[in-house]
Design a protein around this motif. Structure first.
Motif, PDB file in Angstrom:
ATOM      1  N   LEU A 279      31.645 -22.184  22.389  1.00 54.65           N
ATOM      2  CA  LEU A 279      32.665 -21.583  23.252  1.00 54.65           C
ATOM      3  C   LEU A 279      32.974 -20.171  22.775  1.00 54.65           C
ATOM      4  O   LEU A 279      33.047 -19.915  21.578  1.00 54.65           O
ATOM      5  N   GLY A 280      33.150 -19.283  23.742  1.00 53.70           N
ATOM      6  CA  GLY A 280      33.594 -17.944  23.391  1.00 53.70           C
ATOM      7  C   GLY A 280      32.457 -16.998  23.067  1.00 53.70           C
ATOM      8  O   GLY A 280      31.293 -17.379  22.947  1.00 53.70           O
ATOM      9  N   GLU A 281      32.832 -15.737  22.907  1.00 53.68           N
ATOM     10  CA  GLU A 281      31.896 -14.649  22.671  1.00 53.68           C
ATOM     11  C   GLU A 281      31.826 -14.327  21.187  1.00 53.68           C
ATOM     12  O   GLU A 281      32.834 -14.365  20.491  1.00 53.68           O
ATOM     13  N   ILE A 282      30.632 -14.003  20.714  1.00 56.44           N
ATOM     14  CA  ILE A 282      30.445 -13.653  19.311  1.00 56.44           C
ATOM     15  C   ILE A 282      30.486 -12.142  19.150  1.00 56.44           C
ATOM     16  O   ILE A 282      29.730 -11.413  19.798  1.00 56.44           O
ATOM     17  N   ARG A 283      31.380 -11.686  18.282  1.00 54.49           N
ATOM     18  CA  ARG A 283      31.382 -10.298  17.832  1.00 54.49           C
ATOM     19  C   ARG A 283      31.143 -10.286  16.323  1.00 54.49           C
ATOM     20  O   ARG A 283      31.066 -11.334  15.685  1.00 54.49           O
ATOM     21  N   GLU A 284      31.058  -9.082  15.776  1.00 56.50           N
ATOM     22  CA  GLU A 284      30.735  -8.977  14.350  1.00 56.50           C
ATOM     23  C   GLU A 284      31.805  -9.588  13.452  1.00 56.50           C
ATOM     24  O   GLU A 284      31.508  -9.946  12.303  1.00 56.50           O
ATOM     25  N   ASN A 285      33.025  -9.734  13.956  1.00 52.19           N
ATOM     26  CA  ASN A 285      34.085 -10.332  13.143  1.00 52.19           C
ATOM     27  C   ASN A 285      34.240 -11.831  13.377  1.00 52.19           C
ATOM     28  O   ASN A 285      35.167 -12.456  12.842  1.00 52.19           O
ATOM     29  N   THR A 286      33.348 -12.429  14.158  1.00 49.97           N
ATOM     30  CA  THR A 286      33.360 -13.882  14.349  1.00 49.97           C
ATOM     31  C   THR A 286      33.039 -14.565  13.020  1.00 49.97           C
ATOM     32  O   THR A 286      32.111 -14.139  12.318  1.00 49.97           O
ATOM     33  N   PRO A 287      33.768 -15.606  12.648  1.00 48.20           N
ATOM     34  CA  PRO A 287      33.510 -16.264  11.352  1.00 48.20           C
ATOM     35  C   PRO A 287      32.091 -16.819  11.254  1.00 48.20           C
ATOM     36  O   PRO A 287      31.462 -17.165  12.262  1.00 48.20           O
TER      37      PRO A 287
END
Length: 300
Positions: free
Chosen positions: A126-134
């Motif tokens: 679920l959700g979008e991955i950015r560089e600050n995603t765990p």
């Protein structure tokens, strides 16, 4: 610019090497076997590079930038305990040796670009991955985390290039699966609903050059196209490119039996965005999958 490059005879490394030479950069490259490197690159490209077979022979004080793309192919063999150790060793040990060289240098390189992968995030349904995603917590995620943490110990500007699926008909995953699709044997992997983060090879190379040449950039970068697609959408686009049906569904359970833990690389969902690259002003030649396949159709 004088660049030290590892993984120069690999899929992405070869393309980056060619681009650097076109820019008239000097390149020193590490290889385990010069004869094999000559076979993979061809005599013309091979002859334009200063080759080392031992990292201890590197004169780091003469180097402006280090690009580390080396590593045992992660999908090539079943992840036995021994293979996991090989995957770990091929990434962490070399990166650690490069960091040690950089930190012992009187004049350190201006930048250290170290490869990583979307595997850093694990499965993100679920959700979008950015560089600050765990980070995730499976084997691939732990491997990427350790790889990155090792690189970040270098006393210079560090860029972590988290690659998605790099697409080109002459290498990588596309080279492997194109024959299946051309025979009408393509199809969804698992449910087909999982997102695949991808990037055209030319964009991947341009992104690395962008990181090399912009001294204000550091940290993690998702090296992926702005349009992540579901596996089902990827399947349809590739089938249309090949002008073949693609209904050979590959059940997740079967993949897990055949591939073991490696199946997670195909079944994990990663709706990734290249947020850091876009914020820095990077321009993608192929931001949309259909435009990339349209380009391949015109070339063929």
């Amino acid at each position: 610019m004088h660049i030290f490059l590892t993984g120069a005879s690999g899929f992405v490394g070869k393309a980056l090497l060619s681009a650097c030479l076109q820019r008239r950069y000097s390149v020193t490259a590490l290889t385990r076997n010069k004869h094999t490197a000559r076979q993979q690159l061809g005599s013309v490209l091979f002859s334009q590079v200063n080759w080392l077979e031992n990292i201890d022979d590197l004169a780091i004080n003469d180097i402006d930038a280090v690009v580390n793309l080396a590593g045992e192919p992660i999908f090539a063999r079943r992840w036995t305990a021994a293979q996991k150790a090989n995957l770990w060793q091929s990434r962490i040990a070399l990166t650690s040796a490069l960091v040690q060289k950089i930190n012992q240098s009187r004049t350190p390189p201006n930048v250290f670009i170290s490869a990583s992968a979307m595997g850093f995030y694990g499965d993100v349904p679920l959700g979008e991955i950015r560089e600050n995603t765990p980070a995730g917590d499976d084997f691939a995620a732990r491997l990427c985390q350790a790889w990155e943490q090792t690189a970040l110990q270098a006393n210079t500007r560090v860029c972590l290039a988290r690659f998605g699926l790099v697409l080109d008909p002459k290498g990588g995953i596309l080279q492997k699966i194109l024959p299946l699709y051309r025979w009408g044997l393509g199809g969804n992997v698992g449910s087909g609903r999982q997102y695949w983060a991808w990037i055209a090879l030319q964009d991947a190379v341009n992104a690395l050059l962008f990181l090399l040449e912009n001294p204000s950039l550091s940290g993690a970068f998702n090296v992926v196209a702005p349009q992540a697609v579901t596996n089902a959408a990827f399947n349809r686009a590739l089938a249309a490119f090949c002008q073949r049906p693609a209904y050979c569904f590959q059940p997740a359970l079967l993949l897990k039996i055949l591939l073991g833990e490696r199946s997670q690389l195909l079944l994990a969902s990663q709706k990734a965005q290249p947020y850091a690259l876009l914020q820095a002003g990077f321009h993608f030649q192929y931001p949309i999958l259909h435009s990339y396949f349209d380009h391949l159709s015109k070339e063929s």
